[in-house]
Motif scaffolding. Structure first.
Motif, PDB file in Angstrom:
ATOM      1  N   ARG A 178       0.817  -1.208   0.000  1.00  0.00           N
ATOM      2  CA  ARG A 178       0.000   0.000   0.000  1.00  0.00           C
ATOM      3  C   ARG A 178       0.855   1.264   0.000  1.00  0.00           C
ATOM      4  O   ARG A 178       0.567   2.238  -0.690  1.00  0.00           O
ATOM      5  CB  ARG A 178      -0.907  -0.014   1.233  1.00  0.00           C
ATOM      6  N   GLU A 179       1.930   1.244   0.790  1.00  0.00           N
ATOM      7  CA  GLU A 179       2.771   2.427   0.931  1.00  0.00           C
ATOM      8  C   GLU A 179       4.000   2.394   0.034  1.00  0.00           C
ATOM      9  O   GLU A 179       4.878   3.245   0.153  1.00  0.00           O
ATOM     10  CB  GLU A 179       3.196   2.571   2.399  1.00  0.00           C
ATOM     11  N   ARG A 180       4.075   1.355  -0.835  1.00  0.00           N
ATOM     12  CA  ARG A 180       5.202   1.187  -1.750  1.00  0.00           C
ATOM     13  C   ARG A 180       6.546   1.160  -1.005  1.00  0.00           C
ATOM     14  O   ARG A 180       7.523   1.812  -1.388  1.00  0.00           O
ATOM     15  CB  ARG A 180       5.198   2.294  -2.819  1.00  0.00           C
ATOM     16  N   LEU A 181       6.565   0.390   0.072  1.00  0.00           N
ATOM     17  CA  LEU A 181       7.789   0.215   0.836  1.00  0.00           C
ATOM     18  C   LEU A 181       8.548  -0.981   0.285  1.00  0.00           C
ATOM     19  O   LEU A 181       7.949  -1.995  -0.084  1.00  0.00           O
ATOM     20  CB  LEU A 181       7.455  -0.029   2.317  1.00  0.00           C
ATOM     21  N   SER A 182       9.840  -0.882   0.216  1.00  0.00           N
ATOM     22  CA  SER A 182      10.651  -2.004  -0.272  1.00  0.00           C
ATOM     23  C   SER A 182      11.634  -2.416   0.816  1.00  0.00           C
ATOM     24  O   SER A 182      12.193  -1.579   1.517  1.00  0.00           O
ATOM     25  CB  SER A 182      11.403  -1.618  -1.554  1.00  0.00           C
ATOM     26  N   PHE A 183      11.806  -3.722   0.944  1.00  0.00           N
ATOM     27  CA  PHE A 183      12.722  -4.276   1.923  1.00  0.00           C
ATOM     28  C   PHE A 183      13.697  -5.202   1.204  1.00  0.00           C
ATOM     29  O   PHE A 183      13.400  -5.716   0.125  1.00  0.00           O
ATOM     30  CB  PHE A 183      11.970  -5.046   3.003  1.00  0.00           C
TER      31      PHE A 183
END
Length: 330
Positions: A178-183
């Motif tokens: 949803r927040e376009r976070l990448s890990f």
């Protein structure tokens, strides 16, 4: 998707006959408004649920997988074997038909894996901007075998508390998408069918006292609800809680507690202490429960309902949140 697809005319019938029914592998009910089902032996379990997840597609699944797994799992938590599902679709004008096809096909695949049939349903189309793409309602019917009695009231002091796998992955997968976070290591939803693992426990002769899937509110809310309903206390150990490093890191970064983050393929079970090792051996034979872990025990002190002992021996009260940490995750 056009508004006319929900208007009861030719376009709606084409949508049903050429897309929805073939994608689900379901048969048309013809002129009937209800499915007629044969009676079966044993007790019936019935559940219904609605799915409004945002976004519709996320790492590890989509709203289609989620709808089937969520309904099948609700039945499994009462010891029932899922048999039939209904599907209600609220479609938003402008939803790409290709996306709808993908979602329906994933529902068919998840249903086939769980051994269920889609037997009836409904479709509505709402104005653009009024439906967030797609909402899904499902109802499920299952059969509980004679002798199976799984409910919070059977939980008693001395029971072992077992969680079937790592915590918080679904909620964090939704948040990352949803927040376009990448890990560095992507977080994938744990959405899965739990029915087979539960039935294997029962066939192995484990006296399962209670089951609860860890959806909204996560492990903490499930334990609190059971403790309050049964008027017992539950004590868990922080060091035993299975949380993946990526999930723990993401929760820390966002200020979230993985105890309260939803799962869609995990459950907690209460079994007699004498059978806890056998129960773990059974669960470890299933991919959805290969990380099953003994995390605590039931005690006869009901206040506070749930406590957690930290790695340094401090005790923390685990309460219910007043709302949701992460809305729209299922």
């Amino acid at each position: 998707m056009l508004l006319a697809h929900g208007g009861g005319g030719r376009l709606m019938h084409r949508l049903l006959d050429e897309l929805i029914l073939p994608a689900l592998g379901a048969e048309s009910a013809g002129a009937h408004d209800a499915a007629v089902l044969e009676a079966t032996e044993g007790r019936l379990a019935f559940t219904t649920d609605s799915f409004v997840v945002n976004p519709l597609f996320f790492p590890g699944g989509n709203i289609g997988h989620l709808a089937v797994h969520g309904t099948v799992n609700d039945l499994a938590m009462s010891g029932a074997i899922a048999k039939q599902l209904s599907v209600g679709l609220i479609l938003e004008e402008g939803l790409p038909l290709a996306d709808l096809w993908r979602i329906l096909c994933s529902m068919r695949e998840a249903g086939a894996a769980a051994g269920i049939r889609f037997v009836t349903g409904d479709t509505k189309v709402v104005d653009r901007g009024k439906g967030d793409g797609l909402f899904v309602n499902t109802s499920g019917l299952g059969v509980i075998a004679d002798g199976v009695d799984i409910r919070p009231g059977r939980v008693q002091p001395g029971d072992t508390v077992i969680v079937s796998g790592d915590l918080g992955r679904h909620g964090m997968a939704i948040m990352a998408s949803r927040e376009r976070l990448s890990f560095e290591t992507p977080i994938r939803s744990d959405s899965a069918d739990l029915g087979t693992a539960v039935q294997t426990l029962l066939r192995a002769g484990i006296d399962v006292h209670c089951l609860r899937d860890l959806t909204r509110g996560g492990l903490a809310s499930a334990l609190h609800e059971i403790a309050v309903a049964t008027r017992v206390g539950i004590r868990i150990e922080q060091a035993r809680l299975p949380v993946a490093e990526t999930v723990a890191g993401a929760c820390e970064m966002l200020g979230l507690d993985p105890l309260y983050v939803a799962c869609e393929g995990r459950f907690v079970t209460f079994v007699p202490a004498a059978q806890s090792d056998q129960a773990l051996d059974v669960l470890h034979g299933h991919a959805v429960a290969e990380q099953a872990t003994r995390i605590g025990e039931v005690i006869d002190t009901p206040r506070p309902p749930v406590t957690m002992t930290s790695s340094i021996g401090a005790r923390r009260v685990i309460d219910m949140l007043s709302g949701e940490q992460l809305p729209r995750i299922c």
